[in-house]
Design a protein around this motif. Structure first.
Motif, short mmCIF file in Angstrom:
data_model
loop_
_atom_site.label_atom_id
_atom_site.label_comp_id
_atom_site.label_asym_id
_atom_site.label_seq_id
_atom_site.Cartn_x
_atom_site.Cartn_y
_atom_site.Cartn_z
N ALA A 1 -6.55 3.72 -0.69
CA ALA A 1 -6.58 2.32 -1.70
C ALA A 1 -8.15 2.27 -1.93
N ILE A 2 -9.02 2.63 -0.97
CA ILE A 2 -10.36 2.59 -1.49
C ILE A 2 -10.59 3.31 -2.68
N ASP A 3 -9.93 4.62 -2.65
CA ASP A 3 -10.18 5.57 -3.93
C ASP A 3 -9.82 4.89 -5.22
N TRP A 4 -8.65 4.00 -5.25
CA TRP A 4 -8.23 3.28 -6.54
C TRP A 4 -9.15 2.28 -6.63
N LEU A 5 -9.58 1.71 -5.59
CA LEU A 5 -10.50 0.42 -5.93
C LEU A 5 -11.95 0.93 -6.31
N SER A 6 -12.21 2.07 -6.21
CA SER A 6 -13.61 2.44 -6.53
C SER A 6 -13.65 2.91 -7.86
N ARG A 7 -12.46 2.78 -8.75
CA ARG A 7 -12.83 3.21 -10.18
C ARG A 7 -12.46 2.18 -11.03
N LEU B 1 0.89 -1.14 -0.06
CA LEU B 1 -0.06 0.05 0.03
C LEU B 1 0.82 1.43 -0.04
N ALA B 2 2.00 1.11 0.49
CA ALA B 2 2.90 2.35 0.71
C ALA B 2 3.31 2.62 -0.68
N GLU B 3 3.44 1.88 -1.78
CA GLU B 3 3.83 2.35 -3.09
C GLU B 3 2.85 2.85 -3.96
N VAL B 4 1.44 2.65 -3.45
CA VAL B 4 0.35 3.22 -4.35
C VAL B 4 0.51 4.66 -4.35
N PRO B 5 0.38 5.29 -5.63
CA PRO B 5 0.58 6.85 -5.30
C PRO B 5 -0.89 7.25 -5.11
N PHE B 6 -1.12 8.43 -4.63
CA PHE B 6 -2.42 9.19 -4.41
C PHE B 6 -3.03 9.18 -5.58
N TYR B 7 -4.34 8.72 -5.38
CA TYR B 7 -5.30 8.71 -6.61
C TYR B 7 -5.40 9.96 -7.51
N ASP C 1 -5.44 11.51 -13.70
CA ASP C 1 -4.95 11.69 -14.76
C ASP C 1 -3.90 10.46 -15.16
N ILE C 2 -3.47 9.97 -14.00
CA ILE C 2 -2.71 8.73 -14.25
C ILE C 2 -3.45 7.32 -14.33
N ASP C 3 -4.75 7.27 -14.17
CA ASP C 3 -5.54 6.01 -13.97
C ASP C 3 -6.07 6.12 -15.32
N VAL C 4 -5.07 5.50 -16.18
CA VAL C 4 -5.47 5.23 -17.67
C VAL C 4 -5.15 3.69 -18.05
N GLU C 5 -6.35 2.97 -18.51
CA GLU C 5 -6.01 1.73 -18.90
C GLU C 5 -4.67 1.49 -19.80
N GLY C 6 -4.02 0.55 -19.04
CA GLY C 6 -2.75 0.18 -19.95
C GLY C 6 -1.44 1.10 -19.35
N ILE C 7 -1.86 2.15 -18.60
CA ILE C 7 -0.55 2.85 -18.12
C ILE C 7 -0.81 3.33 -16.55
N ALA C 8 -1.81 2.99 -16.08
CA ALA C 8 -1.73 2.87 -14.61
C ALA C 8 -0.72 2.79 -13.92
N PRO C 9 -0.42 3.14 -12.61
CA PRO C 9 0.75 2.59 -11.96
C PRO C 9 0.80 1.29 -11.72
N ALA C 10 1.91 0.52 -11.84
CA ALA C 10 1.80 -0.74 -11.46
C ALA C 10 1.49 -1.12 -9.98
N ALA C 11 1.73 -0.35 -9.04
CA ALA C 11 1.63 -0.54 -7.77
C ALA C 11 -0.38 -0.58 -7.68
N ALA C 12 -0.87 0.16 -8.32
CA ALA C 12 -2.35 0.67 -8.22
C ALA C 12 -2.85 -0.68 -8.79
N THR C 13 -2.30 -1.07 -10.07
CA THR C 13 -2.83 -2.41 -10.94
C THR C 13 -2.77 -3.69 -9.96
N ARG C 14 -1.67 -3.60 -9.30
CA ARG C 14 -1.35 -5.03 -8.43
C ARG C 14 -2.59 -4.89 -7.12
N LEU C 15 -2.77 -3.66 -6.75
CA LEU C 15 -3.65 -3.66 -5.77
C LEU C 15 -5.16 -4.06 -6.22
#
Length: 187
Positions: free
Chosen positions: A92-98, A41-47, A50-64
């Motif tokens: 984490a909840i913010d990333w999982l809500s999208r 969770l420490a590696e997941v950037p703040f939601y 602009d960076i939550d784009v399919e195919g280029i979302a941060p790897a840490a968020a994708t793993r979560l």
């Protein structure tokens, strides 16, 4: 069939009492239930949309998201920071809500428990976590709760796994969560 529960811990501190509580849950998991304490969770950037784009979302968020997708349920462990939910757990909840309306929490059973220094064991933060998880689409189990007060003194010399009251209540939470998840997945 084994039920898989993903545990997200809202404290990054290595000696976190909530982390210890999550590790205790792993040991107390009922037969047929596997609890995975999520690392990273420490590696997941703040939601940021602009960076939550399919195919280029941060790897840490994708793993979560992938770990949540594989899970049958999510168990949140929330301390209380300044009377509310810790930023790492809210993030984490913010990333999982999208994407909104179809994020990885949608329709997934979610329970919130934890421990905090205050006399109420972090209930404000846990209530906020339930609210956020529900808005994010999770099926919040309002009757599966545990708030352990006085964490700093209670666990100063005792690990939660060695506290009979905590292990009894945590076992009850895990049994209740497991039963609800089994009923949910059978439906």
């Amino acid at each position: 069939m084994t039920l898989h529960i993903l545990a997200l811990v809202g404290s990054l501190r290595s000696g976190s009492h909530n982390r210890q509580l999550a590790e205790t849950a792993v040991r107390l998991a009922p037969e047929g239930v596997e609890i995975e304490v999520y690392e990273g969770l420490a590696e997941v950037p703040f939601y940021n949309e602009d960076i939550d784009v399919e195919g280029i979302a941060p790897a840490a968020a994708t793993r979560l998201r992938e770990a949540t997708r594989r899970a049958d349920a999510v168990l949140l462990f929330s301390p209380e920071y300044n009377g509310t939910i810790p930023a790492v757990l809210k993030n984490a909840i913010d990333w999982l809500s999208r994407p909104f309306g179809s994020g990885d929490l949608k329709g997934k059973p979610v329970a919130v428990i934890g421990t905090a220094f205050g006399q109420y064991g972090g209930v404000w933060a846990q209530d906020e976590a339930r609210k956020a998880a529900g808005i994010a689409g999770g099926v919040v189990l309002d009757d599966v709760t545990l708030s352990v007060p006085g964490s700093v003194t209670r666990f100063a010399e005792t690990h939660p796994a060695d506290d009979p009251e905590v292990t009894t209540k945590l076992s009850e939470v895990l049994a209740g969560l497991s039963a609800r998840v089994a009923a949910h997945t059978a439906a």
